[in-house]
Design an enzyme around this catalytic site. Structure first.
Site, mmCIF file in Angstrom:
data_model
loop_
_atom_site.group_PDB
_atom_site.id
_atom_site.type_symbol
_atom_site.label_atom_id
_atom_site.label_comp_id
_atom_site.label_asym_id
_atom_site.label_seq_id
_atom_site.Cartn_x
_atom_site.Cartn_y
_atom_site.Cartn_z
ATOM 1 N N HIS A 214 -9.224 0.863 -3.805
ATOM 2 C CA HIS A 214 -7.975 1.542 -4.145
ATOM 3 C C HIS A 214 -8.306 2.685 -5.100
ATOM 4 O O HIS A 214 -9.021 2.492 -6.079
ATOM 5 C CB HIS A 214 -6.992 0.586 -4.803
ATOM 6 C CG HIS A 214 -5.580 1.054 -4.749
ATOM 7 N ND1 HIS A 214 -5.126 2.128 -5.481
ATOM 8 C CD2 HIS A 214 -4.514 0.621 -4.024
ATOM 9 C CE1 HIS A 214 -3.846 2.321 -5.224
ATOM 10 N NE2 HIS A 214 -3.448 1.430 -4.343
ATOM 11 N N ARG B 181 -6.665 6.051 1.923
ATOM 12 C CA ARG B 181 -7.261 5.543 0.689
ATOM 13 C C ARG B 181 -8.751 5.829 0.567
ATOM 14 O O ARG B 181 -9.245 6.128 -0.519
ATOM 15 C CB ARG B 181 -7.017 4.035 0.572
ATOM 16 C CG ARG B 181 -5.596 3.692 0.207
ATOM 17 C CD ARG B 181 -5.388 2.193 0.112
ATOM 18 N NE ARG B 181 -4.035 1.902 -0.339
ATOM 19 C CZ ARG B 181 -3.526 0.683 -0.439
ATOM 20 N NH1 ARG B 181 -4.280 -0.360 -0.093
ATOM 21 N NH2 ARG B 181 -2.303 0.484 -0.861
ATOM 22 N N ARG C 90 -7.628 -0.246 6.123
ATOM 23 C CA ARG C 90 -6.275 -0.821 6.208
ATOM 24 C C ARG C 90 -5.201 0.193 5.848
ATOM 25 O O ARG C 90 -5.305 0.893 4.846
ATOM 26 C CB ARG C 90 -6.177 -2.029 5.270
ATOM 27 C CG ARG C 90 -4.785 -2.677 5.233
ATOM 28 C CD ARG C 90 -4.788 -3.894 4.338
ATOM 29 N NE ARG C 90 -5.047 -3.559 2.953
ATOM 30 C CZ ARG C 90 -4.095 -3.302 2.047
ATOM 31 N NH1 ARG C 90 -2.817 -3.310 2.400
ATOM 32 N NH2 ARG C 90 -4.419 -3.043 0.800
#
Length: 518
Positions: free
Chosen positions: A229, A275, A371
């Protein structure tokens, strides 16, 4: 040795485990085993929310398309379609169970996050979505016929004639093993963020489920893909704390330490780029400016709305003397989510009959190489439901991978003794956001040496919880390093400086199994 018998054994007490157990208890006896308290899980820390195509202008086809783009060509399209199409029903199921989602003007409030073409992220209690869902489900579990045993460290899966028939565990993480027998065993143990020096995950995320399954002979897949992240709090003396992507979705801006915006120089979507792109861009900007962080600036947003919309972030930052309504937030990347895991089909069946996996521990191929934000909570509900439904049908149709690999790195002669700090530092520097053959070779050799002399080997009864967790992390670290070595390209969350381009030759998955002894 004490033995207990159940129809279902669920290992883990996050949303995947609790939701599966709540469905399963309608069909038989259920045991939940968790190595900590029932609330010690990653779900508690999920701020961003849960994505589903429930908006009037949205559709499952749009959600599917965004998931496939984020996955960089490696998504299992069947799994992604199931997620997108069953997403709205999963939300209605959570509402039925008592989860209250935030509303605005009488309608469910929808936020936008990176790589989503439109707002489709639901929240509960602002940035406390995971905690609200966890609290609701754990309360239901406590008041149901589900038997919950906290502080039990699962030590191994029990396999007879090629089928998982239960698990063994240590009560309070020590003492003699207790065997728990069950017709269906469900791994719902979450991720492995503690393998890294900087992580948004809690201390319990040590990859136990993947290690247990791999040791028992199950196949694992895509372990090279670990999502970082980009925005975790970086303050002296403060542990990394997730600063949700939803802040950028609502207008917060990334700036370098000189106050300049920079993301449009790295990607046309700027602050809402995928991300993996944002994480690498932050590292590049930090190197360029010689700083240990960048900042996320939300000071131009209305202060009352900012504090109300992101109460957990506001309170945490205030605890450390930072008022996010007046000052930008120092942030840098941190380990966040494991895309790989125990190989399953879209019904949660693994390659070992009797063993299912659901949530972050599982790998259906849904997320591909990267993801899509806020798909993880939805995944646990959609696929948890499928696990229980499949368990009622009988038979076994688990995946049968071809061309599975075996771990083969030569142990390093200079590895030294394994330690948590050494493992985290090695993984962060060599198997982190940016990788190279040299670094991966070094990491694989060290992990191979540590695995040859695991920290629990000489301890009575294999050691307690801490030594078992460290041994499990060594196994995970080796799987990650050797998987990353195999994939000679860059794709999604896997970036190698020696193979910086994406190659169609690698539109495939890496699968590892443990060789069986004849």
């Amino acid at each position: 040795m004490t033995t207990q018998q159940y129809d279902y054994i669920v290992i883990g007490s996050g949303i995947a485990g609790l939701y599966s157990a709540l469905l399963a208890v309608e069909h038989g006896s259920v045991l939940i085993l968790t190595k900590g308290g029932i609330a010690d899980c990653n779900t508690q820390y999920a701020q961003g929310g849960i994505a589903a195509a429930v908006g009037p202008e949205d559709s499952p086809s749009y959600h599917l398309a965004d998931t496939l783009v984020a996955g960089a060509g490696l998504c299992n399209e069947d799994a992604a379609r199931i997620l997108a199409e069953q997403g709205p029903h999963a939300i209605s199921e959570l509402v039925r169970l008592g989860v209250i989602f935030d509303t605005a003007d009488g309608e469910v409030a929808l936020g936008r996050e990176a790589a989503h073409r439109m707002p489709r992220v639901l929240h509960a209690g602002g940035d406390a979505t995971g905690a609200r869902i966890e609290l609701t489900l754990s309360s239901l579990a406590h008041h149901s016929r589900i038997h919950v045993e906290e502080y039990v460290t699962t030590t191994r899966l029990l396999v007879e004639d090629g089928r998982v028939v239960g698990v063994a565990g240590l009560v309070n993480g020590e003492g003699e093993e207790v065997e728990y027998l069950g017709a269906h065993t469900v791994l719902a143990t979450g991720g492995a963020g503690r393998l890294y020096r900087y992580t948004t995950n809690p201390e319990v995320t040590t990859g136990d489920g993947v290690a247990l399954a791999f040791d028992a002979g199950a196949a694992v897949m895509d372990m090279e893909f670990y999502q970082f992240h980009p925005t975790a709090l970086r303050l002296p003396g403060a542990p990394p704390f997730l600063i949700t992507e939803a802040m950028r979705g609502e207008g917060a801006v990334l700036r370098n330490v000189n106050g300049d915006t920079f993301m449009t120089e790295y990607h046309p979507h700027g602050d809402l780029a995928p991300r993996d792109v944002v994480s690498r861009s932050l590292l590049a900007e930090m190197r360029r400016t010689g700083a240990g962080h960048v900042v996320l600036d939300a000071t131009h947003m209305p202060s009352d709305r900012l504090a109300a919309r992101f109460p957990s972030i506001y309170k945490t930052c205030m605890t450390h003397g930072l008022d996010i309504t007046r000052e930008p937030i120092p942030v840098s990347p941190a380990a966040h989510y494991m895309m790989g895991g125990v190989l399953t089909n879209t019904d949660g069946e693994t390659t070992l009959p009797g063993l299912y996996a659901c949530g972050e521990v599982a790998c259906t191929g849904l997320h591909g190489a990267n993801r899509l934000a806020s798909n993880s909570l939805l995944e646990t509900v959609v696929f948890g439901q499928r696990v229980v439904r499949r368990s009622l049908e009988g038979g076994w149709t688990g995946p049968r991978p071809e061309g599975a690999l075996a771990l083969g790195a030569e142990p390093s002669a200079e590895a030294g003794a394994p330690s948590l700090e050494g493992l985290q530092a090695l993984n962060w520097s060599n198997v982190g956001i940016i990788r190279s053959k040299e670094g991966l070779d070094e990491a694989a050799g060290v992990f191979a040496a540590w695995e040859a002399a695991p920290p629990r080997a000489s301890a009575p009864n294999g050691g307690g919880r801490a030594s078992r967790e460290l041994a499990n992390m060594v196994t995970l670290g080796r799987l990650m390093a050797e998987s990353a070595l195999v994939r000679e390209e860059s794709r999604g969350a896997h970036f190698r400086t020696d193979f910086p381009e994406t190659s169609d030759e690698w539109l495939c998955h890496t699968v590892f199994t443990k060789p069986t002894l004849d």
